[in-house]
Design a protein around this motif. Structure first.
Motif, PDB file in Angstrom:
ATOM      1  N   GLN A 112     -37.442 -47.451 -21.159  1.00  0.00           N
ATOM      2  CA  GLN A 112     -36.979 -46.061 -21.118  1.00  0.00           C
ATOM      3  C   GLN A 112     -36.881 -45.541 -19.683  1.00  0.00           C
ATOM      4  OE1 GLN A 112     -38.526 -43.303 -24.206  1.00  0.00           O
ATOM      5  NE2 GLN A 112     -39.818 -45.025 -24.848  1.00  0.00           N
ATOM      6  N   ILE A 113     -37.727 -46.063 -18.813  1.00  0.00           N
ATOM      7  CA  ILE A 113     -37.641 -45.691 -17.394  1.00  0.00           C
ATOM      8  C   ILE A 113     -36.541 -46.482 -16.705  1.00  0.00           C
ATOM      9  CG2 ILE A 113     -38.821 -45.747 -15.151  1.00  0.00           C
ATOM     10  CD1 ILE A 113     -41.402 -45.063 -16.569  1.00  0.00           C
ATOM     11  N   TRP A 114     -36.555 -47.802 -16.921  1.00  0.00           N
ATOM     12  CA  TRP A 114     -35.582 -48.653 -16.212  1.00  0.00           C
ATOM     13  C   TRP A 114     -34.141 -48.309 -16.584  1.00  0.00           C
ATOM     14  CZ3 TRP A 114     -39.210 -49.104 -13.360  1.00  0.00           C
ATOM     15  CH2 TRP A 114     -40.385 -49.816 -13.570  1.00  0.00           C
ATOM     16  N   ASN A 115     -33.925 -47.739 -17.786  1.00  0.00           N
ATOM     17  CA  ASN A 115     -32.569 -47.408 -18.229  1.00  0.00           C
ATOM     18  C   ASN A 115     -32.273 -45.911 -18.157  1.00  0.00           C
ATOM     19  OD1 ASN A 115     -31.891 -50.119 -18.885  1.00  0.00           O
ATOM     20  ND2 ASN A 115     -33.003 -49.930 -20.823  1.00  0.00           N
ATOM     21  N   ALA A 116     -33.151 -45.155 -17.526  1.00  0.00           N
ATOM     22  CA  ALA A 116     -32.964 -43.700 -17.453  1.00  0.00           C
ATOM     23  C   ALA A 116     -31.922 -43.344 -16.393  1.00  0.00           C
ATOM     24  CB  ALA A 116     -34.299 -43.039 -17.118  1.00  0.00           C
ATOM     25  N   GLU A 118     -30.453 -42.325 -12.983  1.00  0.00           N
ATOM     26  CA  GLU A 118     -30.957 -42.948 -11.771  1.00  0.00           C
ATOM     27  C   GLU A 118     -31.926 -42.062 -10.986  1.00  0.00           C
ATOM     28  OE1 GLU A 118     -28.056 -44.017  -8.876  1.00  0.00           O
ATOM     29  OE2 GLU A 118     -27.160 -42.021  -8.752  1.00  0.00           O
ATOM     30  N   ARG A 121     -35.188 -42.140 -13.001  1.00  0.00           N
ATOM     31  CA  ARG A 121     -35.773 -43.464 -12.781  1.00  0.00           C
ATOM     32  C   ARG A 121     -36.390 -43.553 -11.389  1.00  0.00           C
ATOM     33  NH1 ARG A 121     -32.455 -49.161 -12.495  1.00  0.00           N
ATOM     34  NH2 ARG A 121     -31.639 -48.170 -10.604  1.00  0.00           N
ATOM     35  N   SER A 122     -35.717 -43.002 -10.408  1.00  0.00           N
ATOM     36  CA  SER A 122     -36.205 -43.049  -9.036  1.00  0.00           C
ATOM     37  C   SER A 122     -37.521 -42.303  -8.877  1.00  0.00           C
ATOM     38  CB  SER A 122     -35.146 -42.455  -8.098  1.00  0.00           C
ATOM     39  OG  SER A 122     -35.556 -42.548  -6.749  1.00  0.00           O
ATOM     40  N   LYS A 124     -39.667 -41.363 -11.277  1.00  0.00           N
ATOM     41  CA  LYS A 124     -40.736 -41.974 -12.078  1.00  0.00           C
ATOM     42  C   LYS A 124     -41.218 -43.279 -11.438  1.00  0.00           C
ATOM     43  CE  LYS A 124     -40.085 -39.901 -16.627  1.00  0.00           C
ATOM     44  NZ  LYS A 124     -40.013 -40.126 -18.105  1.00  0.00           N
ATOM     45  N   SER A 125     -40.307 -44.002 -10.793  1.00  0.00           N
ATOM     46  CA  SER A 125     -40.714 -45.220 -10.090  1.00  0.00           C
ATOM     47  C   SER A 125     -41.598 -44.883  -8.900  1.00  0.00           C
ATOM     48  CB  SER A 125     -39.478 -45.997  -9.629  1.00  0.00           C
ATOM     49  OG  SER A 125     -38.714 -46.449 -10.733  1.00  0.00           O
ATOM     50  N   PHE A 496     -35.701 -48.449  -5.096  1.00  0.00           N
ATOM     51  CA  PHE A 496     -35.887 -47.491  -6.190  1.00  0.00           C
ATOM     52  C   PHE A 496     -35.599 -46.049  -5.776  1.00  0.00           C
ATOM     53  CE2 PHE A 496     -40.034 -48.719  -4.405  1.00  0.00           C
ATOM     54  CZ  PHE A 496     -40.477 -47.506  -3.897  1.00  0.00           C
ATOM     55  N   SER A 498     -33.027 -43.367  -5.324  1.00  0.00           N
ATOM     56  CA  SER A 498     -31.635 -43.038  -5.626  1.00  0.00           C
ATOM     57  C   SER A 498     -31.045 -42.259  -4.458  1.00  0.00           C
ATOM     58  CB  SER A 498     -31.559 -42.207  -6.905  1.00  0.00           C
ATOM     59  OG  SER A 498     -32.108 -40.913  -6.683  1.00  0.00           O
TER      60      SER A 498
END
Length: 526
Positions: A112-116, A118, A121-122, A124-125, A496, A498
């Motif tokens: 869910q994070i890796w496909n969120a 960008e 995802r950035s 949260k990473s 990671f 964006s």
């Protein structure tokens, strides 16, 4: 697999396929994601159920296990997942068999994070990788008996936040809070180390390996080194540090052991070459493990959360007998061997922690006011194998003779054997310690700002940082929390980040990628 948490990630985008650049397999990467998802589930469970010290330890160890170059072993990662599930069942009994599940304790699917989006995802990473770094520092303090409820509480909060459907405006404050909490954690670790092993003192360290049996200790954990020194005393075995263990020579309670002889080798990424056919035992205590080559795999040992398939692991009882027996069996070199650093130097100096530097604060301030010291450069961070890291060597070589280089972490091996002379009794290169000692550099910067009655950003100080893994991420977030600007970062920017998140950092903190050493130096000196 998908992983982009370290600097060497494939194509500066992310490792996919069957194996990452670091050497971990797709199965290991999947298990690490499952472990992270289980930790998020445990953190959510603690939202309505009381945690304990055991829960804290599981959270900290679990996060530390997922750092780059810690565990390459799917089996031990799955044992860690079982511990997480057992802890969840203990604090919320019956929840797993409930017929009317609320979902509040479910494990999280990292896809869910890796496909969120960008940007989500950035952020949260950044948050996830940041708390992995915080957990590493918290772990080293915890094994010495030091903990912070503020730090522990935030790890739960951050993990739970990762599972929430939040926008950038809601995520950003939690990301920046990571830096604030990491400052607390680094201060805790600094206190744990100095109260346990004493205040580091400037120390010259030999790079010669004496004849006879020996053990090389690498990683970061000073407690493991102390226990090994105790167990090898009087047995005719010499101990040598490697990589981030170099600063151990400066601690009074460690340097008092006469068989702690010197430092072998350089930074972590050179170990496959430096350890080839080495007639000594090698102990890995924390992250920095590279997949062992066949030529020396039989003499590698791990402990703590470090794990690699087929490598003998020393458990929490800390009986280092297998390591000792292997060292005696191998016998070491028949004659002394003189090794050199990357630039040909044969000795290294360490021990310039904040305790030493601040004792001479008046002397330093006077030297600056008199014009003897024009500028300070903090050139530190992680080393790595990717091209472009010779920048840091060239940068340091080109710094003027009236400037001082403060350094820490393993990136210093690019230049720490250089003899650049001294200024007013101070060597121009001052090694402040491990990456774990970044708090000391911050403390010195703040103290100098107070002495000059100005802000840190107004000091004649420039930060030129190299990054590789997640501890560097949380240190960067701490610098941002303190409002420190104009940081030069390299050798490449994190995959990671964006474009929008990067733009935010550039606009608000003026972070710059490293470029040409000479041109960057001219900009810093104005």
């Amino acid at each position: 697999m998908f992983c982009f948490q370290c600097e060497q990630t494939a194509g500066c985008n992310g490792c996919t396929g069957k194996r990452g650049v670091c050497g971990k397999t797709a199965d290991v990467a999947k298990a690490q994601d499952e472990l992270t998802g289980a930790l998020i589930g445990l953190a959510k469970t603690c939202g309505n159920n009381p945690k304990t010290a055991d829960t804290d330890r599981v959270i900290i160890e679990g996060l530390f296990t997922t750092l780059t170059n810690v565990s390459f072993n799917e089996e031990t990662i799955r044992v860690m997942i079982e511990r997480v599930e057992e802890e969840k069942s203990r604090i919320a009994p019956g929840c797993g068999t409930c017929v009317a599940k609320c979902g509040n304790t479910d494990n999280y699917d990292m896809e869910q994070i890796w496909n969120a989006d960008e940007d989500i995802r950035s952020l949260k990473s950044l948050l996830l990788f940041g708390i992995r770094g915080v957990a590493a520092y918290a772990y080293h303090a915890m094994v010495l008996g030091y903990q912070s409820e503020e730090v522990n509480f935030f790890l739960y909060k951050a993990l739970a936040t990762l599972s929430m459907d939040l926008g950038m405006e809601e995520l950003l404050p939690v990301v920046l809070e990571t830096g604030k909490v990491n400052l607390t954690c680094m201060e805790l670790l600094d206190r744990a180390n100095t109260e346990t092993y004493g205040i580091p003192k400037p120390t010259e360290v030999s790079m010669k390996v004496e004849k006879g049996p020996f053990i090389v200790v690498t990683g970061h954990d000073l407690r493991d080194l102390k226990l090994l020194l105790e167990q090898t005393e009087g047995k005719g075995i010499n101990i040598y540090t490697h990589g981030e263990m170099l600063p151990a020579h400066a601690y009074p309670e460690l340097k008092k052991y006469s068989h702690l002889k010197g430092n072998f080798g350089t930074a972590w990424q050179n170990q496959q070459k430096e350890f080839a056919d080495l007639p000594g035992a090698i102990l890995f205590t924390t992250n920095c493990l590279m997949p062992p080559k066949e030529s020396y795999a039989d003499r590698v040992f791990s402990t703590e959360v470090v794990s690699y398939p087929g490598v003998v692991h020393v458990d929490d009882e800390k009986d280092f007998t297998p390591v000792i027996e292997k060292a005696l069996e191998l016998g070491g070199f028949a004659e002394d061997r003189q090794y050199q650093g990357i630039n040909g130097g044969e000795k290294l100096t360490t021990g310039f922690g904040h305790g030493t530097i601040l004792q001479a604060a008046d002397q330093i301030v006077d030297a600056v006011k008199a014009g003897a010291i024009r500028h300070f450069f903090l050139v530190g961070g992680c080393d790595g194998a990717k091209k472009g890291r010779n920048y840091y060597t060239e940068f340091v070589k080109q710094t003027p003779s009236d400037t001082i280089i403060l350094t820490l972490a393993c990136g210093k091996y690019r230049f720490n054997d250089l003899d650049l002379g001294s200024i007013g009794g101070f060597p121009r290169i001052m090694d402040m310690g491990q990456c774990n000692d970044a708090y000391g550099a911050i403390k010195v910067a703040v103290a100098l700002a107070q002495a000059f009655d100005c802000g840190v950003n107004e000091l004649p100080l420039s930060m030129v940082l190299s990054w590789y893994e997640q501890k560097a991420v949380c240190i960067l977030l701490t610098l941002l929390h303190l409002g420190i600007k104009n940081i030069y970062l390299g050798p490449s920017l994190p995959a990671f980040l964006s474009p929008n998140v990067l733009q935010y950092l550039v606009e608000n903190y003026r972070i710059s990628p490293i470029g040409d050493p000479k041109e960057d130096l001219e900009k810093m000196l104005g």
